[in-house]
Design an enzyme around this catalytic site. Structure first.
Site, PDB file in Angstrom:
ATOM      1  N   THR A  96      -3.641  -0.878   2.604  1.00 33.13           N
ATOM      2  CA  THR A  96      -2.773  -1.304   1.503  1.00 33.13           C
ATOM      3  C   THR A  96      -1.344  -0.962   1.917  1.00 33.13           C
ATOM      4  OG1 THR A  96      -4.473  -0.830  -0.144  1.00 33.13           O
ATOM      5  CG2 THR A  96      -2.209  -0.987  -0.936  1.00 33.13           C
ATOM      6  N   LYS A 171      -3.130  -7.339  -4.401  1.00 27.32           N
ATOM      7  CA  LYS A 171      -3.564  -5.933  -4.558  1.00 27.32           C
ATOM      8  C   LYS A 171      -2.571  -5.154  -5.429  1.00 27.32           C
ATOM      9  CE  LYS A 171      -5.284  -1.851  -3.382  1.00 27.32           C
ATOM     10  NZ  LYS A 171      -6.568  -1.341  -3.792  1.00 27.32           N
ATOM     11  N   LYS A 246       1.010   5.610  -4.986  1.00 27.93           N
ATOM     12  CA  LYS A 246       1.380   4.826  -3.793  1.00 27.93           C
ATOM     13  C   LYS A 246       1.450   3.327  -4.138  1.00 27.93           C
ATOM     14  CE  LYS A 246      -0.482   3.017   0.457  1.00 27.93           C
ATOM     15  NZ  LYS A 246      -1.594   2.837   1.367  1.00 27.93           N
TER      16      LYS A 246
HETATM   17  P1  NAD Z   1      -7.680   8.098   5.001  1.00 25.69           P
HETATM   18  O1  NAD Z   1      -6.455   8.944   5.069  1.00 25.69           O
HETATM   19  O2  NAD Z   1      -8.984   8.723   4.674  1.00 25.69           O
HETATM   20  O3  NAD Z   1      -7.869   7.307   6.392  1.00 25.69           O
HETATM   21  C1  NAD Z   1      -6.811   6.874   7.220  1.00 25.69           C
HETATM   22  C2  NAD Z   1      -7.228   7.141   8.647  1.00 25.69           C
HETATM   23  O4  NAD Z   1      -6.203   6.652   9.502  1.00 25.69           O
HETATM   24  C3  NAD Z   1      -7.372   8.649   8.955  1.00 25.69           C
HETATM   25  O5  NAD Z   1      -8.641   8.889   9.530  1.00 25.69           O
HETATM   26  C4  NAD Z   1      -6.225   8.937   9.915  1.00 25.69           C
HETATM   27  O6  NAD Z   1      -6.534   9.944  10.870  1.00 25.69           O
HETATM   28  C5  NAD Z   1      -6.050   7.574  10.566  1.00 25.69           C
HETATM   29  N1  NAD Z   1      -4.718   7.405  11.158  1.00 25.69           N
HETATM   30  C6  NAD Z   1      -3.509   7.761  10.658  1.00 25.69           C
HETATM   31  N2  NAD Z   1      -2.532   7.431  11.523  1.00 25.69           N
HETATM   32  C7  NAD Z   1      -3.148   6.851  12.581  1.00 25.69           C
HETATM   33  C8  NAD Z   1      -2.678   6.301  13.794  1.00 25.69           C
HETATM   34  N3  NAD Z   1      -1.371   6.273  14.094  1.00 25.69           N
HETATM   35  N4  NAD Z   1      -3.593   5.797  14.658  1.00 25.69           N
HETATM   36  C9  NAD Z   1      -4.915   5.802  14.353  1.00 25.69           C
HETATM   37  N5  NAD Z   1      -5.422   6.322  13.229  1.00 25.69           N
HETATM   38  C10 NAD Z   1      -4.545   6.831  12.351  1.00 25.69           C
HETATM   39  O7  NAD Z   1      -7.319   6.930   3.969  1.00 25.69           O
HETATM   40  P2  NAD Z   1      -8.348   5.934   3.267  1.00 25.69           P
HETATM   41  O8  NAD Z   1      -8.706   6.453   1.930  1.00 25.69           O
HETATM   42  O9  NAD Z   1      -9.412   5.551   4.233  1.00 25.69           O
HETATM   43  O10 NAD Z   1      -7.378   4.686   2.990  1.00 25.69           O
HETATM   44  C11 NAD Z   1      -7.048   3.751   4.015  1.00 25.69           C
HETATM   45  C12 NAD Z   1      -6.275   2.597   3.371  1.00 25.69           C
HETATM   46  O11 NAD Z   1      -7.089   2.002   2.359  1.00 25.69           O
HETATM   47  C13 NAD Z   1      -4.969   3.030   2.686  1.00 25.69           C
HETATM   48  O12 NAD Z   1      -3.988   2.061   2.940  1.00 25.69           O
HETATM   49  C14 NAD Z   1      -5.349   3.069   1.210  1.00 25.69           C
HETATM   50  O13 NAD Z   1      -4.252   2.837   0.356  1.00 25.69           O
HETATM   51  C15 NAD Z   1      -6.371   1.944   1.131  1.00 25.69           C
HETATM   52  N6  NAD Z   1      -7.356   2.083   0.023  1.00 25.69           N
HETATM   53  C16 NAD Z   1      -7.978   3.258  -0.195  1.00 25.69           C
HETATM   54  C17 NAD Z   1      -8.889   3.351  -1.254  1.00 25.69           C
HETATM   55  C18 NAD Z   1      -9.617   4.636  -1.547  1.00 25.69           C
HETATM   56  O14 NAD Z   1     -10.231   4.738  -2.615  1.00 25.69           O
HETATM   57  N7  NAD Z   1      -9.596   5.616  -0.655  1.00 25.69           N
HETATM   58  C19 NAD Z   1      -9.153   2.220  -2.053  1.00 25.69           C
HETATM   59  C20 NAD Z   1      -8.531   1.020  -1.756  1.00 25.69           C
HETATM   60  C21 NAD Z   1      -7.609   0.948  -0.718  1.00 25.69           C
END
Ligand code: NAD
Length: 295
Positions: A96, A171, A246
């Protein structure tokens, strides 16, 4: 079956990549967290050393990163996905992020002759685990048609929202409605309490009247009326207040850039900001009712 590079194996990306493995794809996983990569390998995935190298070796590249800053770095930076992706690769960003970055990255992909869609999700970690996510997809008809079967291994509802960036637009518009409606429903329950109106009675009436909405009937912010809502488990997060903030900030940035009047969206962002600043960012976003009560 495809050879897929999956970058960002966190709370969402981890289980999404696992569903691709279960569907029979070969999944090269990369994350800066070695723990996340370890889980990917334990689930039958392959560890990739660098995002650029993974992209160069795959037919499809998927990213699930925290925000626009990481997406810019991983796509547009040196040795990034745009530079390294194999000719003819399909690229899917499910993070997102802001509409502007999504459109900029899509334009860079197009300039290199790569097909790309933005495909943010709703459905949370439960949806990622159960492969029941909703994908909101922005990109050309051709790119959408190619992405669809891949997305179907991770989600249940796949909607083509229009051209590049429109997935992100859908979204943030949806989540702006959600943030505002959760505050509205919470304010109504707080007022009812002050007026001596029982929460269950308000629910029985409003859930069948014009106040009915998802924040009331599926995710009710008071314990009792909807047994599955986080209010019944001390607001342990399904969707954190931090994530809601966010998305509200992203919608405010977009509204400002597009000169769209969103006074309630701005109010909701300000209220969630105060809630998160009070140290409640990891709590479920429906816990905003406690903040409104002054708890
Ligand atoms: P998260 O923080 O659990 O996962 C993100 C991952 O990206 C982590 O494992 C981190 O180590 C990795 N990362 C960060 N920088 C990096 C880089 N430079 N290279 C490689 N890996 C890297 O977050 P999440 O909850 O999995 O969310 C991911 C996306 O999904 C976000 O944009 C969030 O807004 C969206 N989202 C999350 C949810 C939810 O309920 N968690 C729901 C809908 C959308």
């Amino acid at each position: 079956m495809a050879r897929i590079a999956f970058i960002g194996l966190g709370n969402m990306g981890g289980p999404m990549a696992q569903n691709l493995i279960k569907a029979g794809h070969e999944v090269l996983g990369f994350d800066i967290s070695l723990d996340a990569v370890g889980k990917h390998v334990a689930a039958g995935g392959i560890a990739a050393g660098k995002p650029g190298a993974a992209a160069a070796d795959a037919e499809v590249v998927i990213t699930m990163l925290p925000s626009g800053a990481e997406v810019r770095e991983i796509y547009l930076g040196p040795d990034g996905i745009i530079e390294r992706a194999a000719a003819g690769a399909l690229i899917i960003d499910s993070s997102t992020i802001d509409v502007e970055t999504a459109r900029e990255v899509a334009a860079a992909a197009e300039a290199r002759g790569l097909m790309m869609v933005d495909a943010p999700v709703s459905g949370g970690v439960g949806g990622a685990q159960g492969a029941t996510l909703t994908f909101m997809v922005g990109g050309s008809d051709e790119a959408f048609a190619r992405a669809r079967p891949i997305l179907e291994a991770m989600g249940k509802t796949i909607v083509h929202a229009g051209g590049a960036g429109n997935g992100q637009a859908a979204k943030i518009c949806n989540n702006m409605i959600l943030g505002i409606s959760m505050i509205a429903v919470s304010e109504a329950f707080v007022l009812a309490e002050k007026l001596g109106l029982d929460a269950q009675k308000l629910f029985d009436i409003s859930s069948k009247s014009s106040g009915q909405c998802w924040s009331m009937t599926s995710y009710c912010p008071v314990p009792g009326p909807v047994p599955t809502s986080p209010a019944n488990r001390d607001y342990q997060a399904g969707f954190t207040a931090h994530m809601m903030l966010k998305d509200l900030k992203l919608s405010q940035e977009a509204a400002k850039a597009a000169k769209a009047p969103t006074p309630l969206g701005a109010g909701a962002a300000a209220i969630y900001e105060r809630y998160v600043d009070a140290g409640e960012g990891a709590r479920d976003f429906s816990g905003i009712i406690r903040f409104l009560r002054g708890e």
